[in-house]
Design an enzyme around this catalytic site. Structure first.
Site, PDB file in Angstrom:
ATOM      1  N   LYS A 199       0.852  -1.206   0.000  1.00  0.00           N
ATOM      2  CA  LYS A 199       0.000   0.000   0.000  1.00  0.00           C
ATOM      3  C   LYS A 199       0.875   1.239   0.000  1.00  0.00           C
ATOM      4  CE  LYS A 199       0.792   1.396   4.464  1.00  0.00           C
ATOM      5  NZ  LYS A 199       1.702   2.500   4.725  1.00  0.00           N
ATOM      6  N   ASP A 203      -2.465  -1.565  10.290  1.00  0.00           N
ATOM      7  CA  ASP A 203      -2.491  -1.610   8.822  1.00  0.00           C
ATOM      8  C   ASP A 203      -3.020  -2.941   8.278  1.00  0.00           C
ATOM      9  OD1 ASP A 203      -1.483   0.924   8.669  1.00  0.00           O
ATOM     10  OD2 ASP A 203       0.531   0.330   8.033  1.00  0.00           O
TER      11      ASP A 203
END
Ligand code: ATP
Length: 320
Positions: free
Chosen positions: A11, A138
């Site tokens: 990401k 995350d």
């Protein structure tokens, strides 16, 4: 079935807004996560005990014991199921380690999906999400993929609709940056500056640029509150960002806690020329191109007919 392989993306944070330090040591965040096409692969093989082995990009910097986030994910899933399952995990890394691209979280998410299949648990993504948020802030996004706004510590997620594909260039640095140290440096810089720190909010122009698939508008809206701290700890990143801007990047930003730098390109062809220019400038250990958004963990090998992403029952992301 005795083996499942799951591919999982890295990401980049398109907005990372960091609120004041809370009493519990965390910060309130607004985090616009965007999954990009740099993939780790996690293969889970049925075994009696739990083990992990790592190969590929900077594998020597990744623990092969209980500190590995993928093994922690497998242990948490077995505990959730109330059974003493075993698994041998093989991780093939392409996501830079400690690079601000959430590689460890990605591997944890991939391990949850792989073991859910391997052990025939059939848990829905909602259950995996709950386990994921205990593993790290995350990890829930790593299970979701696409593009999403995270609030709280980053773990409360709202998928976003994105009106196109964006083309990226990533400049990888030598050695990682510790996320905890970067947050510490951010607090130190803010304390020194004495400015009050406001409550973080998602930037509406950034969300509008995403909805419209407008790369130029998105490039102008990329922000990262951790960037001053990452630059303070790794001064050389300023030159890397500057080199990308000089070669026409629409936006240039440190990815998450760094030290990877992300550059938004106008098109796939522009990404290739920008990557070549950055290589020539010698401002990075390696330079990669990628696109986003991409779906989250995808089973690439497993039982016939199941070689697809596990769908989220209320999936609104439209990107799977
Ligand atoms: P984030 O962007 O989420 O802050 P990061 O991308 O900067 O994370 P990671 O690649 O996740 O960093 O690595 C952070 C630390 O976690 C490393 O020091 C590494 O040794 C450890 N780690 C544990 N398990 C893994 C894993 N499976 N892959 C990568 N790193 C792992």
């Amino acid at each position: 079935m005795n083996s499942v392989t799951v591919r999982v993306p890295a990401k980049v944070n398109l907005q990372l807004a960091v609120g004041p330090l809370r009493d519990d040591g965390y910060h309130d965040l607004v985090n616009v996560f965007h999954a990009v096409s740099i993939f780790d692969e996690v293969t889970a093989v049925a075994e009696t005990g739990m083990s992990v082995r790592v190969e590929g990009e900077s594998a020597d910097q990744v623990p092969e014991d209980g500190d590995n986030l993928a093994i922690q994910a497998a242990v948490a899933l077995a505990r959730h199921a109330g059974r003493s399952y075993g698994v041998s995990l093989a991780i093939r890394k392409a996501i830079p380690v400690a690079g601000g691209m959430a590689g460890g979280s990605a591997d944890a998410a991939a391990a949850l999906v792989a073991c859910n299949e391997l052990w025939g648990l059939g848990l829905p993504l909602e259950d995996l999400m709950e386990i994921a948020s205990d593993l790290g802030s995350d990890v829930p996004f790593a299970l979701l993929g696409g593009t999403a706004v995270g609030t709280g510590r980053g773990e409360r997620l709202a998928p976003l609709e994105v009106g196109g594909t964006f083309h990226w260039v990533f400049a990888l640095a030598d050695g990682g940056l510790s996320t905890a140290k970067v947050y510490g440096e951010c607090d130190r810089i803010r304390q020194e500056g004495g400015e009050p720190v406001g409550h973080p909010r998602a930037a509406e122009p950034l969300l509008a640029a995403l909805r419209a698939g407008d790369a130029r508008a998105l490039g102008a809206e990329l922000t990262n509150d951790l960037q001053p701290a990452a630059l303070s700890l790794r001064g050389s990143l300023a030159r890397t960002l500057q080199a990308g801007r000089a070669h026409g990047a629409l936006g240039a930003i440190v990815s998450g806690s760094g030290p990877t730098c992300a550059f938004l390109a106008e098109s796939e062809a522009h990404a290739e020329t920008l990557a070549a220019a950055l290589k020539t400038e010698n401002v990075a250990r390696d330079v990669l191109t990628a696109h986003g958004p991409v779906p989250g963990p995808t089973v690439v090998q497993g039982p016939p007919g199941r070689a697809q992403r596990i769908p989220l029952s209320h999936d609104e992301s439209g990107q799977s």
